[in-house]
Motif scaffolding. Structure first.
Motif, short mmCIF file in Angstrom:
data_model
loop_
_atom_site.label_atom_id
_atom_site.label_comp_id
_atom_site.label_asym_id
_atom_site.label_seq_id
_atom_site.Cartn_x
_atom_site.Cartn_y
_atom_site.Cartn_z
N GLY A 102 0.81 -1.20 0.00
CA GLY A 102 0.00 0.00 0.00
C GLY A 102 0.85 1.26 0.00
N ARG A 103 1.94 1.21 0.75
CA ARG A 103 2.85 2.37 0.79
C ARG A 103 3.36 2.71 -0.61
NH1 ARG A 103 7.53 0.79 4.30
NH2 ARG A 103 7.50 -0.93 2.83
N GLU A 104 3.75 1.68 -1.34
CA GLU A 104 4.30 1.91 -2.68
C GLU A 104 3.22 2.43 -3.62
OE1 GLU A 104 4.94 -0.74 -0.79
OE2 GLU A 104 7.05 -0.30 -0.37
N HIS A 105 1.99 1.89 -3.50
CA HIS A 105 0.91 2.40 -4.34
C HIS A 105 0.65 3.87 -4.01
CE1 HIS A 105 -3.45 1.81 -6.04
NE2 HIS A 105 -2.67 2.47 -6.86
N ALA A 106 0.71 4.21 -2.72
CA ALA A 106 0.48 5.60 -2.31
C ALA A 106 1.58 6.52 -2.84
CB ALA A 106 0.40 5.69 -0.77
N ILE A 107 2.83 6.05 -2.83
CA ILE A 107 3.94 6.85 -3.37
C ILE A 107 3.73 7.06 -4.87
CG2 ILE A 107 6.44 6.87 -3.86
CD1 ILE A 107 6.83 5.37 -1.16
#
Ligand code: AMP
Ligand code: GLY
Length: 426
Positions: free
Chosen positions: A10-15
């Motif tokens: 999720g963090r990577e998708h948010a970035i």
């Protein structure tokens, strides 16, 4: 610019979602990514812990101008160092600075050496000596496996029996593997209002010369409502932290953030990237619970949507050590992320369940453990989706998020119903 983000969650998708808004970014890539990242980036099916494979890919793809290394593991093994040695521009600390997360014994000794406020602690590599110390100190007491343990290597022990069992689990049974060869045993911090204290995550951009805190966030780590159940990677977040104030920001900046940046420089371990401060408000002021060498997950999901400044500009300013030259601005209001997990997480769970997403209004659905199978969106991990809503305050954002949650479904879907309620009572 063409930018590759390393990570799957999720963090990577948010970035990636934040980078997509950048005027300067042309094409995005994600290694390995998930079904959500595939919608806005080209997923690259390479194991990012295989350094040689990543280097081979980088050598063959000169069209990629910039690499963002987001998770702790590749940072800890020095993926940034390897890419930089090939002349690639990166966001993320080098291996010697990533140690601030990869070793709790190191970060504790750093804080002790440079008088950065934290819980009193001792480090042991001998089980017998550790046991003797635990018996002398008594409970409550906190045990921390030294190395990376998927965020699970910390045991807050309420009584001596629990502490003795925990010590055996970490050091003898090696439940967290090699991470438990060394243990940090620390005092259980007391909260100003609650016990243990109120916690806040403050992420900061730093280029080693300047450190700029982002807006604050609070994480709900336990699996079930009212902070019951096992610790997880995070079941939901909200921003900003309700007890945060200008005074606390000043205290944390002066007593914790700047001293940490300076301490890393003095140790020859200049930290460039996102430094995560896990903080506790205690009866003796703000103290460091932990450092992470990266963006938090799921903190990033509520912090980056509020960023007004172009994220690519910030990343490059960090790389070029020109962070002091740019102004970083944030939206007013609040943001809430409700994590939808596979039933059973953080223990066993089944993957491959079909996900249906109906009307979610203007919420952003951030993918964590998702994949596409036979043309259908399916679950592919413990934390599956994050439902992210913005509002004028936390209450309106959480209402919006939970309304959207009602229109999302997969078999055995589990989520907390109290994200954003934390500390509201006081
Ligand atoms: P960590 O993985 O280091 O963030 O620790 C997990 C959780 O354990 C934290 O979020 C705190 O709630 C708790 N914790 C860690 N260290 C302490 C401490 N010294 N005193 C009280 N609680 C702690
Ligand atoms: N949400 C906690 C972490 O990213 O470590």
């Amino acid at each position: 610019m063409n930018v590759l983000v390393i990570g799957n969650g999720g963090r990577e998708h948010a970035i990636l979602l934040a980078l997509k808004k950048s005027k300067r970014v042309e094409k995005l890539y994600c290694m390995k990514g998930n079904a959500g990242t595939a919608q806005i980036a080209e997923n690259v099916d390479i194991d990012y812990m295989n350094v040689e494979a990543v280097k081979k890919f980088a050598a063959e793809h000169s069209e990629i101008d910039y690499y963002v290394v987001a998770p702790d593991d590749p940072l800890a093994i020095g993926l940034v160092d390897e890419l930089e040695a090939m002349g690639k521009r990166c966001f993320g600390p080098r291996k010697n600075a990533a140690l601030i997360e990869a070793s709790k014994a190191f970060s504790k000794s750093l804080m002790q050496k440079y008088n950065i406020p934290t819980a009193e602690a001792h480090t042991f590599d001998s089980y017998d000596k550790a046991l003797e110390y635990v018996r002398k100190k008594g409970a409550p007491i906190v045990l921390k496996a030294d190395g990376l343990a998927l965020g699970k290597g910390v045991l807050v022990c309420e009584d001596l029996k629990q502490a003795e069992e925990g010590l055996k689990e970490i050091m003898l049974d090696k439940s967290f593997g090699m991470a438990g060869n060394v243990i940090v045993i620390e005092e259980c911090m007391r909260g100003l209002k609650y016990n243990p204290g109120e916690e806040v995550s403050v992420l900061a951009f730093t280029d080693g010369k300047t450190i700029v805190p982002m807006i604050t966030a609070c994480d709900h780590k336990r699996a079930n409502d009212k902070d019951k159940g096992l610790n997880t990677g995070g079941m939901g977040t909200f921003s900003p932290c309700p007890f945060w104030s200008k005074e606390l920001e000043k205290e944390v900046y002066e007593d914790i953030m700047v001293p940490t940046m300076n301490a890393m420089n003095a140790e020859g371990r200049t930290f460039k990237g996102c430094l995560y401060f896990g903080l506790m408000r205690t009866d003796k002021g703000m103290k460091v619970v932990e450092y992470n060498s990266r963006f938090g997950d799921p903190e990033t999901q509520v912090v980056l949507p509020m960023l007004k400044t172009d994220l690519m500009d910030i990343f490059e300013a960090v790389t070029d050590e020109k962070l002091a030259d740019i102004k970083i601005e944030w939206e007013d209001g609040a943001c809430v992320c409700v994590v939808l997990a596979s039933g059973g997480y953080p223990l066993g769970y089944t993957k491959g369940k079909e996900i249906t997403i109906g009307d979610v209004g203007d919420c952003q659905i951030v993918h964590a453990g998702t994949a596409v199978k036979d043309g259908k969106l399916v679950t592919n991990g413990g934390r599956v989706l994050g439902v992210v809503a913005k509002g004028k305050d936390i209450e309106s954002a959480r209402k919006k998020a939970y309304k959207a949650v009602k229109n999302i479904n997969f078999e055995n879907m589990h989520y907390r119903t109290d994200i954003g309620v934390k500390y509201r009572q006081g």
